[in-house]
Design a protein around this motif. Structure first.
Motif, PDB file in Angstrom:
ATOM      1  N   VAL A 112       0.786  -1.082   0.208  1.00 56.92           N
ATOM      2  CA  VAL A 112      -0.106  -0.086  -0.210  1.00 56.92           C
ATOM      3  C   VAL A 112       1.124   1.134  -0.270  1.00 56.92           C
ATOM      4  CG1 VAL A 112      -2.216  -1.399   1.628  1.00 56.92           C
ATOM      5  CG2 VAL A 112       0.418   0.100   2.395  1.00 56.92           C
ATOM      6  N   ALA A 113       0.366   2.263  -0.541  1.00 59.56           N
ATOM      7  CA  ALA A 113       1.247   3.671  -0.805  1.00 59.56           C
ATOM      8  C   ALA A 113       0.211   4.707  -0.094  1.00 59.56           C
ATOM      9  CB  ALA A 113       1.640   3.871  -2.006  1.00 59.56           C
ATOM     10  N   SER A 114       0.767   5.307   0.465  1.00 57.25           N
ATOM     11  CA  SER A 114      -0.867   6.989   0.130  1.00 57.25           C
ATOM     12  C   SER A 114      -0.388   7.946  -0.862  1.00 57.25           C
ATOM     13  CB  SER A 114      -0.209   8.186   1.749  1.00 57.25           C
ATOM     14  OG  SER A 114       1.259   8.909   0.632  1.00 57.25           O
TER      15      SER A 114
ATOM     16  N   LEU B 270       1.222   5.952   5.867  1.00 56.78           N
ATOM     17  CA  LEU B 270       0.899   6.980   6.115  1.00 56.78           C
ATOM     18  C   LEU B 270       1.323   8.281   5.597  1.00 56.78           C
ATOM     19  CD1 LEU B 270      -0.771   6.002   9.252  1.00 56.78           C
ATOM     20  CD2 LEU B 270      -2.354   6.435   6.801  1.00 56.78           C
ATOM     21  N   ASN B 271       2.330   9.107   6.062  1.00 53.63           N
ATOM     22  CA  ASN B 271       3.338  10.252   5.358  1.00 53.63           C
ATOM     23  C   ASN B 271       3.835  10.174   4.442  1.00 53.63           C
ATOM     24  OD1 ASN B 271       2.923  11.824   8.652  1.00 53.63           O
ATOM     25  ND2 ASN B 271       3.279   9.393   8.656  1.00 53.63           N
TER      26      ASN B 271
ATOM     27  N   ARG C 269      -5.032  -6.495   6.025  1.00 51.50           N
ATOM     28  CA  ARG C 269      -6.755  -5.970   6.089  1.00 51.50           C
ATOM     29  C   ARG C 269      -6.696  -5.901   7.466  1.00 51.50           C
ATOM     30  NH1 ARG C 269      -8.578  -8.464   2.644  1.00 51.50           N
ATOM     31  NH2 ARG C 269      -7.824  -6.614   1.106  1.00 51.50           N
ATOM     32  N   SER C 270      -6.282  -7.005   8.472  1.00 54.18           N
ATOM     33  CA  SER C 270      -6.859  -6.756  10.554  1.00 54.18           C
ATOM     34  C   SER C 270      -6.501  -5.594  11.181  1.00 54.18           C
ATOM     35  CB  SER C 270      -6.466  -8.405  10.665  1.00 54.18           C
ATOM     36  OG  SER C 270      -5.391  -7.946  10.434  1.00 54.18           O
TER      37      SER C 270
ATOM     38  N   TYR D   5      -7.200   2.552   7.699  1.00 50.15           N
ATOM     39  CA  TYR D   5      -7.156   3.163   7.441  1.00 50.15           C
ATOM     40  C   TYR D   5      -7.306   2.774   5.318  1.00 50.15           C
ATOM     41  CZ  TYR D   5      -3.887   4.066  11.293  1.00 50.15           C
ATOM     42  OH  TYR D   5      -3.452   4.095  11.775  1.00 50.15           O
ATOM     43  N   LEU D   6      -6.944   1.596   5.265  1.00 42.53           N
ATOM     44  CA  LEU D   6      -7.599   1.637   3.500  1.00 42.53           C
ATOM     45  C   LEU D   6      -9.444   1.682   3.386  1.00 42.53           C
ATOM     46  CD1 LEU D   6      -6.262  -2.461   3.692  1.00 42.53           C
ATOM     47  CD2 LEU D   6      -5.609  -0.278   2.056  1.00 42.53           C
ATOM     48  N   GLN D   7      -9.789   2.022   4.877  1.00 44.54           N
ATOM     49  CA  GLN D   7     -11.644   2.674   4.205  1.00 44.54           C
ATOM     50  C   GLN D   7     -11.139   3.368   4.290  1.00 44.54           C
ATOM     51  OE1 GLN D   7     -13.411   0.792   7.689  1.00 44.54           O
ATOM     52  NE2 GLN D   7     -14.313  -0.879   5.756  1.00 44.54           N
TER      53      GLN D   7
END
Length: 319
Positions: free
Chosen positions: A179-181, A246-247, A256-257, A262-264
């Motif tokens: 994942v990435a921001s 996130l930054n 996902r757990s 942050y995903l939603q």
């Protein structure tokens, strides 16, 4: 003149079950399953089933029958439950049983900081609503350094499940994915996994190695590196790993757990439709040979629900 004598309930002609057995039967019949009854009674589903079986053995009749969806009372069970409900109602309405209870159970829970912050704490109100008589005391542990606060009643551990001296049950079974921001993806766009591995900043954490995902990516695409990245900062905590992503500091491998919020919210964007089975998971552990007053079982049943919901959270993927 002597007063009339009433037959003793403990006499040889009486077979009286305990209120615990009666409550197990009533809850299972009313709620339609041992699992739902276990949540209400704060014991395990197995304990509910054993209490009902013991009651049936005592009385010599079948009270519940299994269905495809759970359990339902038999004809004899419905007749018996009418009498049980009257008896339990009389006991419940007694002034002696309506006195406010001052006894509260405290359960000391040792948890890794990221699991506690992203899974336990957001759902604490729901636990309190279901179990108002149980107070949780959350104590931090550090998986990488194998440090745990002393005096815990249950502990959430991160690893392969091979833990000495404790009883353990697996809590999570989710996959890992990169994942990435949005801010990072606005600066660096990846079209393929190989492109990401070549040009992206891969954030590193020894608790979440890149190897499993790299192997899965190579199986899907036929190309790509399978070696762990050797450059860049190393973050020794999963929470710090997600914070760096996130930054906008690079691409992180998450599950996902832990990252569901942050995903939603769209603060972290999944890259590609490739996921891999990680080498570690979260487990709920308890000491061997220690009696449970019901609080461990209640917490465990609730926590399994929380983990299943977090793992099943749906999010939109980056194209």
């Amino acid at each position: 003149m002597t007063s009339p004598r009433h037959p003793s309930p403990d006499g040889p002609h009486h077979r009286l079950p305990s209120t615990a057995h009666l409550r197990a039967l009533e809850a299972a019949a009313r709620l339609g399953s041992f699992e739902r009854a276990s949540h209400e009674l704060a014991i395990t589903a197995s304990a509910v089933a054993k209490r009902v079986a013991a009651l049936e053995s005592l009385l010599g009749v079948k009270m519940l029958s299994r269905t495809g969806r759970g359990v339902e009372p038999t004809a004899i069970g419905r007749e018996y439950l009418e009498q049980v409900n009257v008896a339990l109602g009389l006991l419940t309405r007694s002034a002696y049983h309506q006195r406010a209870s001052t006894s509260r159970r405290r359960l000391r829970v040792a948890t890794p900081p990221t699991f506690g912050r992203d899974l336990l704490v957001p759902h604490l109100p729901a636990f309190s609503e279901r179990h108002p008589d149980i107070e949780l005391e959350l104590m931090p542990s550090i998986p990488y350094l194998d440090i745990t606060a002393p005096g815990w009643d249950v502990e959430i551990r991160f690893g392969d499940g091979a833990f000495d001296g404790v009883l353990s049950e697996r809590l999570t079974d989710d996959t890992v994915f990169p994942v990435a921001s949005p801010a990072y993806l606005a600066r660096v766009r990846f079209d393929t996994p190989a492109d990401m591995l070549r040009r992206g900043v891969l954030l590193r954490c020894p608790l979440e190695p890149w190897g499993p995902w790299m192997r899965a990516a190579r199986e899907h695409t036929g190309t790509g590196d399978v070696d762990e990245p050797t450059q860049g900062h190393r973050l020794m905590d999963l929470g710090m790993l997600m914070e760096a992503a996130l930054n906008g500091q690079g691409v992180a491998l998450v599950r996902r757990s832990l990252a569901w919020r942050y995903l939603q919210a769209g603060r972290l964007i999944p890259l590609f439709a490739i996921e891999a089975r990680p080498t570690s998971a979260y487990y709920l552990c308890s000491p061997r040979g220690v009696d449970d007053d019901g609080s461990r079982a209640a917490f465990g049943a609730w926590l399994h629900e929380v983990c299943r919901a977090a793992q099943g959270a749906s999010v939109a993927r980056d194209a």
